[in-house]
Design a protein around this motif. Structure first.
Motif, PDB file in Angstrom:
ATOM      1  N   UNK A  57      39.897 -55.956  11.146  1.00  0.00           N
ATOM      2  CA  UNK A  57      41.081 -54.609  10.536  1.00  0.00           C
ATOM      3  C   UNK A  57      38.962 -53.876  11.366  1.00  0.00           C
ATOM      4  N   UNK A  58      38.101 -54.420  11.683  1.00  0.00           N
ATOM      5  CA  UNK A  58      36.865 -53.750  12.401  1.00  0.00           C
ATOM      6  C   UNK A  58      37.238 -54.305  14.439  1.00  0.00           C
ATOM      7  N   UNK A  59      38.169 -55.150  14.440  1.00  0.00           N
ATOM      8  CA  UNK A  59      38.593 -56.426  15.906  1.00  0.00           C
ATOM      9  C   UNK A  59      39.492 -54.358  16.471  1.00  0.00           C
ATOM     10  N   UNK A  60      40.200 -54.492  14.826  1.00  0.00           N
ATOM     11  CA  UNK A  60      41.398 -53.422  16.129  1.00  0.00           C
ATOM     12  C   UNK A  60      40.443 -52.091  16.033  1.00  0.00           C
ATOM     13  N   UNK A  61      39.748 -51.619  15.362  1.00  0.00           N
ATOM     14  CA  UNK A  61      38.870 -50.679  15.927  1.00  0.00           C
ATOM     15  C   UNK A  61      38.138 -50.484  16.931  1.00  0.00           C
ATOM     16  N   UNK A  62      37.545 -51.969  17.295  1.00  0.00           N
ATOM     17  CA  UNK A  62      37.109 -51.700  18.425  1.00  0.00           C
ATOM     18  C   UNK A  62      37.786 -51.603  19.994  1.00  0.00           C
ATOM     19  N   UNK A  63      39.106 -52.692  19.642  1.00  0.00           N
ATOM     20  CA  UNK A  63      40.358 -52.493  21.015  1.00  0.00           C
ATOM     21  C   UNK A  63      41.198 -51.760  21.357  1.00  0.00           C
ATOM     22  N   UNK A  64      40.945 -50.878  19.253  1.00  0.00           N
ATOM     23  CA  UNK A  64      41.133 -49.236  19.762  1.00  0.00           C
ATOM     24  C   UNK A  64      40.290 -48.104  20.507  1.00  0.00           C
ATOM     25  N   UNK A  65      38.796 -48.085  20.621  1.00  0.00           N
ATOM     26  CA  UNK A  65      38.455 -47.498  20.927  1.00  0.00           C
ATOM     27  C   UNK A  65      38.116 -47.203  22.843  1.00  0.00           C
ATOM     28  N   UNK A  66      38.262 -48.709  22.804  1.00  0.00           N
ATOM     29  CA  UNK A  66      38.663 -49.401  24.393  1.00  0.00           C
ATOM     30  C   UNK A  66      39.806 -48.864  24.678  1.00  0.00           C
ATOM     31  N   UNK A  67      40.849 -49.179  23.969  1.00  0.00           N
ATOM     32  CA  UNK A  67      41.721 -48.803  24.507  1.00  0.00           C
ATOM     33  C   UNK A  67      41.645 -46.645  25.025  1.00  0.00           C
ATOM     34  N   UNK A  68      41.811 -46.210  24.367  1.00  0.00           N
ATOM     35  CA  UNK A  68      41.137 -44.660  24.344  1.00  0.00           C
ATOM     36  C   UNK A  68      40.623 -43.964  25.056  1.00  0.00           C
ATOM     37  N   UNK A  69      39.311 -44.997  25.355  1.00  0.00           N
ATOM     38  CA  UNK A  69      38.586 -45.120  26.361  1.00  0.00           C
ATOM     39  C   UNK A  69      38.836 -45.053  27.864  1.00  0.00           C
ATOM     40  N   UNK A  70      39.784 -46.337  28.200  1.00  0.00           N
ATOM     41  CA  UNK A  70      40.195 -46.070  28.908  1.00  0.00           C
ATOM     42  C   UNK A  70      41.238 -45.444  29.348  1.00  0.00           C
ATOM     43  N   UNK A  71      41.973 -45.000  28.954  1.00  0.00           N
ATOM     44  CA  UNK A  71      43.100 -43.334  28.884  1.00  0.00           C
ATOM     45  C   UNK A  71      42.551 -42.065  29.286  1.00  0.00           C
ATOM     46  N   UNK A  72      40.380 -42.524  29.332  1.00  0.00           N
ATOM     47  CA  UNK A  72      40.092 -41.187  29.463  1.00  0.00           C
ATOM     48  C   UNK A  72      39.646 -39.927  28.642  1.00  0.00           C
ATOM     49  N   UNK A  73      39.283 -41.085  27.095  1.00  0.00           N
ATOM     50  CA  UNK A  73      39.144 -39.390  25.995  1.00  0.00           C
ATOM     51  C   UNK A  73      37.682 -39.988  26.116  1.00  0.00           C
ATOM     52  N   UNK A  74      36.832 -39.262  25.677  1.00  0.00           N
ATOM     53  CA  UNK A  74      35.207 -39.435  25.796  1.00  0.00           C
ATOM     54  C   UNK A  74      34.937 -38.773  24.560  1.00  0.00           C
ATOM     55  N   UNK A  75      35.221 -38.032  24.048  1.00  0.00           N
ATOM     56  CA  UNK A  75      35.222 -37.859  22.768  1.00  0.00           C
ATOM     57  C   UNK A  75      36.066 -38.137  21.574  1.00  0.00           C
ATOM     58  N   UNK A  76      35.471 -38.783  20.321  1.00  0.00           N
ATOM     59  CA  UNK A  76      36.209 -39.149  19.510  1.00  0.00           C
ATOM     60  C   UNK A  76      35.688 -38.319  17.782  1.00  0.00           C
ATOM     61  N   UNK A  77      36.694 -38.781  17.193  1.00  0.00           N
ATOM     62  CA  UNK A  77      36.712 -38.564  15.454  1.00  0.00           C
ATOM     63  C   UNK A  77      37.168 -39.129  14.604  1.00  0.00           C
TER      64      UNK A  77
END
Length: 269
Positions: A57-77
């Motif tokens: 689950x922790x590894x999924x979190x990392x990959x998901x954040x990287x994916x979103x950042x690669x899509x241009x996301x620069x703010x997270x909740x």
């Protein structure tokens, strides 16, 4: 007798185990109490792959954040962010863009206290003590408004926490309240326990967690899919945590506990 340690907020009852501290123990952390460890060992008896499930689950979190950042996301909740461990959202996001802003939310006092210590001096990240069932309070909080511009896309994270929301709390309605405040182009990353794969083991987990302050409510794939209403699921859709855009696809399906938690990421159009 309760342990006498200096990192415990005054209001914490060490005799009542919490999911955040059980998760910390399963990940190999040190910020947990005897009651948490006893419950975690019972959790492991019910679900022998629990440590692997937590790690995946922790590894999924990392990959998901990287994916979103690669899509241009620069703010997270990050809702239900838990006790800080290596690989927090702000560490991952700042590795891609140091200017990324992150708001953590948790209601567990130990998790919040340690997050405050970790984030001291970081102008791009903060933590709010609140229940994720209070979207209006969280979205309207001064710290949220300071760091997150809701007129621009946000990465909303519910990693391994929404299974603590009871059916009576209207889970789809809670997610919808957050979704409606997010601008188009925002993402939802969510992982959630299910009984679809191993119903007997998960029934044991439910019994174990009924003794904590955080009872668990596993959901079916269809129920979890409903939580993504208003979001377009990105490939590969809702799958086991190990199978969501794995770093090593050839080994992903062989991971112990690979499908005990469903995971997915959706984009608001």
């Amino acid at each position: 007798m309760s342990e006498q340690v200096t990192w415990v907020p005054d209001q914490v009852d060490e005799e009542i185990p919490s999911a955040a501290r059980v998760y910390d123990y399963l990940l190999g952390g040190a910020h947990n109490f005897a009651a948490d460890r006893v419950l975690a060992e019972r959790f492991l008896q019910a679900l022998p792959s629990a440590r692997d499930v937590a790690r995946l689950n922790r590894a999924f979190l990392r990959r998901a954040v990287v994916f979103m950042a690669e899509q241009g996301i620069r703010q997270f909740l990050d809702l239900g962010s838990g006790i800080p461990t290596v690989g927090n959202v702000h560490e991952i996001a700042h590795g891609i863009d140091p200017e990324s802003n992150v708001v953590y939310v948790d209601y567990e006092s130990v998790a919040v206290a340690h997050s405050e210590l970790l984030l001291q001096g970081d102008e791009h990240a903060t933590v709010i003590q609140a229940n994720m069932l209070e979207p209006d309070r969280i979205l309207g909080h001064p710290d949220t408004r300071r760091l997150l511009d809701l007129s621009r896309p946000v990465g909303l994270i519910m990693a391994g926490v929404f299974h603590f929301v009871s059916p009576e709390s209207d889970p789809p309605g809670i997610v919808a309240r957050y979704r409606d405040e997010l601008s188009p182009g925002s993402f939802l990353a969510l992982s959630h326990f299910t009984a679809d794969i191993s119903p007997d083991e998960m029934a044991g987990v439910v019994r174990v967690m009924s003794r904590s302050s955080d009872p668990i409510h596993p959901r079916t794939r269809a129920e979890i899919t409903e939580l993504f209403t208003g979001f377009d699921l990105v490939e590969p859709g809702i799958v086991g945590t190990a199978l969501w855009r794995p770093d090593h696809p050839e080994r992903a399906g062989l991971e112990p506990g690979a499908a005990q938690i469903y995971a997915g990421v959706g984009r608001k159009g």
